[in-house]
Structure formats: structure tokens, C-alpha cells
Scaffold this active site. Structure first.
Site, PDB file in Angstrom:
ATOM      1  N   HIS A   1       0.804  -1.214   0.000  1.00  0.00           N
ATOM      2  CA  HIS A   1       0.000   0.000   0.000  1.00  0.00           C
ATOM      3  C   HIS A   1       0.836   1.263   0.000  1.00  0.00           C
ATOM      4  CE1 HIS A   1      -3.409  -2.306  -0.356  1.00  0.00           C
ATOM      5  NE2 HIS A   1      -4.268  -1.548   0.284  1.00  0.00           N
TER       6      HIS A   1
ATOM      7  N   ASP B   1      -6.319   4.616   9.839  1.00  0.00           N
ATOM      8  CA  ASP B   1      -7.727   4.739   9.441  1.00  0.00           C
ATOM      9  C   ASP B   1      -8.216   3.490   8.704  1.00  0.00           C
ATOM     10  OD1 ASP B   1      -7.631   7.263  10.423  1.00  0.00           O
ATOM     11  OD2 ASP B   1      -7.410   8.244   8.472  1.00  0.00           O
TER      12      ASP B   1
ATOM     13  N   GLU C   1     -10.419  13.411  14.796  1.00  0.00           N
ATOM     14  CA  GLU C   1      -9.854  13.741  13.489  1.00  0.00           C
ATOM     15  C   GLU C   1     -10.614  14.946  12.937  1.00  0.00           C
ATOM     16  OE1 GLU C   1      -9.125  10.790  10.527  1.00  0.00           O
ATOM     17  OE2 GLU C   1      -7.959   9.495  11.868  1.00  0.00           O
TER      18      GLU C   1
END
Ligand SMILES: Cc1cc2nc3c(=O)[nH]c(=O)nc-3n(C[C@H](O)[C@H](O)[C@H](O)COP(=O)(O)OP(=O)(O)OC[C@H]3O[C@@H](n4cnc5c(N)ncnc54)[C@H](O)[C@@H]3O)c2cc1C
Ligand SMILES: *[C@@H]1O[C@H](CO)[C@@H](O)[C@H](O)[C@H]1NC(C)=O
Ligand SMILES: *[C@@H]1O[C@H](CO)[C@@H](O)[C@H](O)[C@H]1NC(C)=O
Ligand SMILES: *[C@@H]1O[C@H](CO)[C@@H](O)[C@H](O)[C@H]1NC(C)=O
Ligand SMILES: *[C@@H]1O[C@H](CO)[C@@H](O)[C@H](O)[C@H]1NC(C)=O
Ligand SMILES: *[C@@H]1O[C@H](CO)[C@@H](O)[C@H](O)[C@H]1NC(C)=O
Ligand SMILES: *[C@@H]1O[C@H](CO)[C@@H](O)[C@H](O)[C@H]1NC(C)=O
Length: 520
Positions: A99, A161, A272
Site C-alpha cells: 500500500h 484509518d 480527526e
């Protein structure tokens, strides 16, 4: 077992490596080649796949892919390449879930080690007691760590996240999410690591044993060793989560409220925020998973033509204590200055909350919008620069926020261990600002170019305005830029590289150090 494919590939590597093909029996490569035997296998059918990542901009083919079945397999491979010495160009990249954004887990012409493969052979061990922890393989996905530890009513404390990332991959960066203001990043929540250095040594390290290696590897961009196992701190897992979103039109009030919340003793468990630039129907999008407190007023709220700031927070609770939780949440909300009609809330299980991005992934995959270029830009912005930054970026450089979310939330430096390798701004509070862009072909051939140019403009502005940002998941093209990223810590970083991976074999895709090849 030394499989025939493996022999073939190693022979291939050797011929590729030595500029002059040697017939002698005593080349270091040949000697170790005969000694090397592994439990897993080397393959070549999947080199294309090993040359892809989430960023989808770099595709550098390795020569071979290692599917390790043991830690010893990886150690043998690193040792082998180390012993080839400077006659060989071969490098090794551990690949987590691939990723990365700019080829950081790729190894052009070298060996990609599929770390996830290790998880098939090594199991996780959860330990109860007053300070619970889990020992997990370096290639394990965080979602699997969560599911495993939940069986014991436990869970890690600090997250990203998105959970389809590996332990080794996020610990090589930092691992930042809405819990970090309170718990620190993921690298602040690790007790011990098992690491294979660039010399092929397998070493356990912690803050009391081989402490220099331990701290170097955390946030070390894969430069000092391959993480084969990590001991991760756990806590009693919350059962449920109260999940809240509210909107601001005033950036000052938004950030003041965020900073107030992260510095309060009694506060939310996750904080957040994100920036919404001139979007239509944003609140309608939320309605599938959130309930507006005041539906009539919320339906009159218009987001088009404006820049809005969304504060997102959660409070963990046990259903038995719902009333107490509501009381605390109402107390906290009453101190905030959001637009009153924009209070949206929801209650979900802890697992559902933590794995929330996976739901979006599934939707994007269906539309063919997952495997596309992702020219992301992640910055850590010092608090004193955040207003100048926002003034210029939101509305001037960026007039449209439709090609991906923009996260913006404050973090407290005291939760970061300054002995780790990660580089952060030199201020007590700094913001994570993440531009999570997508560049689908449907928005034009040049949409990738345009976005990259926009990212450059953001970086140039910071330089001009002397806002001392640091890149998170850093990407630079020149040594000069790396030097300035590390600042006064560059010499130390280089010296540790010399100590733990002197031939610069590991994680070549970060492009910090280049393996030097002796010409014979
Ligand atoms: C959808 C999405 C959401 C994300 N959200 C967050 C977030 O909220 N917070 C956050 O902090 N980050 C986030 N990230 C970034 C993420 O942390 C990085 O992509 C990171 O690289 C982890 O991905 P990976 O496990 O696939 O590692 P890879 O991309 O495979 O590897 C990353 C780097 O680490 C090295 N590496 C991999 N495994 C090991 C190992 N075992 N030992 C040593 N080195 C290793 C690789 O060689 C490479 O250099 C997100 C990424 C995506 C795609
Ligand atoms: C390596 O050495 C063995 C004997 O020890 C020899 O048979 C073999 O041909 C050599 N291989 C290469 C690639 O040099
Ligand atoms: C490192 O510690 C773990 C957990 O205690 C253990 O399983 C492993 O064998 C150790 N590794 C080495 C190389 O000592
Ligand atoms: C935004 O809020 C700050 C105080 O938090 C205030 O000083 C300022 O005037 C407000 N700006 C606007 C445009 O309302
Ligand atoms: C940061 O954390 C430290 C230690 O918990 C605390 O003393 C300090 O007040 C915090 N600062 C802010 C701005 O939140
Ligand atoms: C906002 O977007 C609309 C189209 O959705 C566009 O017409 C308008 O010019 C944009 N406004 C600003 C301030 O960028
Ligand atoms: C790291 O932090 C400690 C306190 O936690 C401090 O004493 C030390 O000076 C810091 N080191 C550096 C290099 O900033």
C-alpha cells in the site's frame, strides 16, 4: 528444501550480478548458493504483481519473489545477498500489503519478500494479564490482529484509518490515526521487535535490549531491518463507539476546538477532522450512516460554494453505561462552536468503526475506482503555520475537493518517542494534513499530472512561506531533499544505515541510499 525453480532463479541472479561470468568454484555467491536451503519458495510468475502498489505510479520489476515459510528463509536470503558483497546489484524489499504510494516496497531487479506469506506459518499469540500484548508476525494485517485479539476482549490501542495494512509497513512509517493524540502513533505502542538486519542477523530488540536497533527500525522506512515479529500493547477492547461529525465554517474555531479537545483530560477517544471544499450534497452522503440531530435544519444547510471543516470524534462505551457516556458527550459538545444544525451521530460496534474504510474500499472497487493512480500527499504541519497554510491552500491552490478526502487534525508531540527514526516538526503540537487524491482516467488523461503539479505547488508554498513541514510517508528525489528532511538527524541516520545495512540492500524503493556496486 531447495526447489528447482529456486536454483534456476538463483543461477539467473548470479549471472545477472557478475559482470564477468565466473567459472571458478569459490566465488562467495556460489559457496552460499550451495548452502542455502529454504522452506518456502522463490517464484517468477508474480513479479508483475510485486511491482505494483496502491499509488499505481511506479512499476519496477524484481527478478524474483520470495514467499517465506519461516523467518529463517528471509534470514538465509538476506545473508546470501550480503555475502555476495559489492559484486552484486541485488537488493531486497520487504513487501507488506503493497500500500505504498511511490514504489517504496519495490526492488528493481532484486528480490521482493512477501511478508504476508509468513503469517500463514507463524501464528499470533495473545497474552492476558495486567499489561496485555500480542506477538504477531511482521506481515500480519492489522484487521487480523484486531479480530484475533477481540476473541480475548482485547485490542491494540493505536490505529491507522484503514486496517488492511501490515504491522511491518505501518511501523516502518509511524501509524497515525485519531487515537494518536492520546495513545501516540503505533510506533509508540510496541514493546519488542524481532528484526533481520541487512547483514542477515536475526535479533530481538526492545527499549532495554538492542535499544538502538529497536528505535532505529521504528519509523525507519525499512532501512535497518526486516520486522518479522512485533509485540504490540493491548487494552480492554471497547464494545461500542459513539461516532460524531459536526461542521464548521470558521477554520479558527475549528482548530481551536480540536486543540482544546486533544489537550483536555476528559475527552473523546478519537479526534480527526477533514476539509470539504465546495461540495454539493455532502450531508446527504452521510445520511446513510449518520442521523442528523435536527433533520429539518440539517436539510437546509448548503455546502456548495464554501469551504467547510468537519470535526469527527468518537467516544467508546459499554452499552450498560450508555447514559453516562451520553452525559459526557453532551458536556464535551456543549463546549464546541460548530454550526448547530450540523450535528450528526451514530452508534456502531468497535470493529465496525475501526474497519470503516473497508466499506468505502468495497464501493470503490465495484466502480473500478480503487486500482487507479493515487498521488497522495501527507504532511505534518507545525501548529504555528497551520493558519497560513490553510489560507493559501484551501480556496486558492485548491478550489475543488472532489478528487479525494483531505484530513486535518492536531497531534501532541509528547506522545512521540524522539529516539525513533520518524521525523516530525519541532513543535509541541503539529497537524497531520493528508491529501488523499485519486486520479481516475475518467477525469481526463492529465488528471494525474494536474494533481502532481498541485502537490508541488503546496510544497513550494510551504517552502516560500517558511512553514517547516515534514512529509509523512516521505518521498524525495534527491539526497539533498533527504538531508533536509532529516535535518540535524541525517548523519545519525546514515551512520545507523552503515551499522545495520552497510551494503544498502534493504528497502531500495525508498530511494534514500543506493547500493554501490564495485566494478571489477
Ligand atoms: C487506503 C490507505 C489508508 C491509509 N491510512 C493510513 C493511516 O490512517 N495512517 C497511516 O499512518 N498510514 C496510512 N496509510 C499508509 C500506510 O501506512 C502505508 O501505505 C504503509 O506503507 C503501510 O502499507 P503496507 O503495510 O502495505 O506496507 P508496504 O507498502 O508494503 O511497505 C511500506 C514500506 O515498509 C517496508 N516494509 C514492509 N514490511 C516491512 C517489514 N515487515 N519490515 C521492514 N520493512 C517493511 C517496505 O519495504 C516499504 O519500504 C494508508 C494507506 C492506504 C493505502
Ligand atoms: C558452483 O560450484 C559448484 C561446485 O562446487 C559447481 O559445480 C557449479 O558449476 C558452480 N556454479 C556456478 C554458477 O558457478
Ligand atoms: C524473539 O522473541 C520472541 C518472543 O519472545 C521469540 O519467539 C523469538 O524466538 C525470539 N527471536 C530471537 C531471534 O531470539
Ligand atoms: C472565526 O472565529 C474567530 C474566533 O474563534 C473569530 O475571531 C473570527 O472573527 C471568526 N471569523 C469569522 C469570519 O467569523
Ligand atoms: C501534550 O501532552 C502533554 C502530556 O500529556 C500535556 O502535558 C500537554 O498539555 C499536551 N499539550 C497539548 C497542547 O495538548
Ligand atoms: C463550486 O462548484 C460549482 C459547481 O459544483 C461551481 O459552479 C462554482 O464555481 C464553485 N465555486 C467555487 C467558489 O469554486
Ligand atoms: C528527547 O526527549 C527527552 C524527554 O523525553 C529529552 O530529555 C531529550 O533531550 C530529547 N532529545 C532530543 C534529541 O530532542
Amino acid at each position: 528444501m531447495t526447489s528447482p525453480t529456486f536454483k534456476l532463479l538463483m543461477a539467473l541472479l548470479l549471472t545477472g550480478i557478475n559482470s564477468r561470468k565466473s567459472d571458478s568454484d569459490d566465488t562467495p555467491g556460489n559457496t552460499s548458493f550451495h548452502r542455502l536451503s529454504i522452506d518456502g519458495q522463490f517464484t517468477s510468475h508474480d513479479v508483475e504483481q510485486a511491482a505494483t502498489d496502491f499509488g499505481n505510479q511506479y512499476h519496477l520489476l524484481p527478478s524474483t519473489v520470495l514467499h517465506p515459510a519461516s523467518v529463517a528463509d528471509i534470514a538465509a536470503t538476506v545473508t546470501y545477498v550480503f555475502q555476495l558483497g559489492l559484486s552484486s546489484r541485488v537488493t531486497i524489499a520487504a513487501r507488506g500489503h503493497g500500500h505504498s504510494l511511490q514504489g517504496q516496497a519495490q526492488a528493481p531487479g532484486g528480490i521482493v519478500v512477501l511478508m504476508e506469506s509468513l503469517g500463514k506459518w507463524k501464528t499470533m499469540q495473545t497474552h492476558h494479564g495486567p499489561d496485555p500484548y500480542v506477538d504477531a508476525p511482521g506481515g500480519e494485517l492489522w484487521i487480523n490482529v484486531l479480530k484475533e485479539t477481540l476473541r480475548y476482549g482485547l485490542a491494540p490501542k493505536s490505529w491507522t484509518d484503514y486496517l488492511h495494512l501490515t504491522i511491518g509497513g505501518t511501523l516502518s512509517n509511524a501509524g497515525i490515526s485519531g487515537q494518536a493524540f492520546k495513545q501516540g502513533p503505533q510506533i509508540s505502542n510496541v514493546h519488542q521487535l524481532e528484526v533481520i538486519t541487512g547483514k542477515g542477523e536475526v535479533v530481538n530488540c526492545s527499549s532495554t535490549q538492542n535499544e538502538e536497533l529497536f528505535h532505529s527500525v521504528l519509523g525507519g522506512l525499512g532501512q535497518f531491518g526486516i520486522i518479522t515479529q512485533a509485540r504490540i500493547a493491548l487494552e480492554t477492547a471497547p464494545k461500542m463507539v459513539k461516532w460524531i461529525r459536526v461542521l464548521y465554517t470558521n477554520f479558527t474555531s475549528f482548530t481551536e476546538d480540536q486543540e482544546m479537545l486533544i489537550s483536555s483530560e476528559k475527552t473523546f477517544d478519537y479526534i480527526e477532522g477533514f476539509v470539504i471544499i465546495n461540495r454539493t450534497g455532502i450531508l446527504n452522503n452521510w445520511r446513510s450512516s449518520f442521523n442528523p440531530k435536527n433533520p429539518v435544519q440539517a436539510s437546509h444547510f448548503k455546502s456548495v460554494g464554501k469551504t467547510l471543516f468537519c470535526l469527527e470524534m468518537t467516544k467508546n462505551f459499554d452499552p450498560e453505561n450508555h447514559e453516562k457516556m451520553m452525559h459526557e458527550v453532551e458536556g464535551l459538545l456543549s463546549q464546541l462552536r460548530y454550526v448547530p444544525s450540523t450535528l450528526f451521530q451514530s452508534e456502531v460496534s468497535y470493529l465496525e468503526f475501526l474497519d470503516r474504510v473497508h466499506v468505502s474500499e468495497a464501493k470503490l472497487r465495484l466502480k473500478g475506482l480503487w486500482e487507479i493512480p493515487h498521488p497522495w500527499l501527507n504532511l505534518l504541519v507545525p501548529r504555528t503555520g497551520i493558519h497560513a497554510f490553510a489560507n493559501e491552500i484551501f480556496g486558492k491552490i485548491l478550489t475543488d475537493g472532489s478528487n479525494g478526502p483531505i484530513l486535518l487534525y492536531p497531534l501532541n508531540k509528547s506522545k512521540w518517542d524522539n529516539r525513533t527514526s520518524v521525523v516530525i516538526p519541532d513543535e509541541g503540537v503539529f497537524y497531520l494534513v493528508a491529501f488523499l487524491w485519486s486520479a481516475p482516467l475518467s477525469s481526463g488523461q492529465d488528471s494525474l499530472e494536474k494533481t502532481l503539479t498541485q502537490n508541488e505547488r503546496i510544497l513550494e508554498f510551504c517552502k516560500k512561506a517558511n512553514i517547516q513541514i515534514k512529509q509523512y510517508l516521505p518521498y524525495y528525489r534527491t539526497e539533498e531533499d533527504w538531508k533536509s528532511h532529516f535535518g540535524p538527524r541525517w548523519e545519525e541516520f546514515k551512520q545507523k544505515k552503515q551499522e545495520y545495512d552497510p551494503l544498502a540492500i534493504l528497502a531500495p524503493g525508498q530511494r534514500i541510499f543506493q547500493k554501490e556496486v564495485a566494478s571489477s
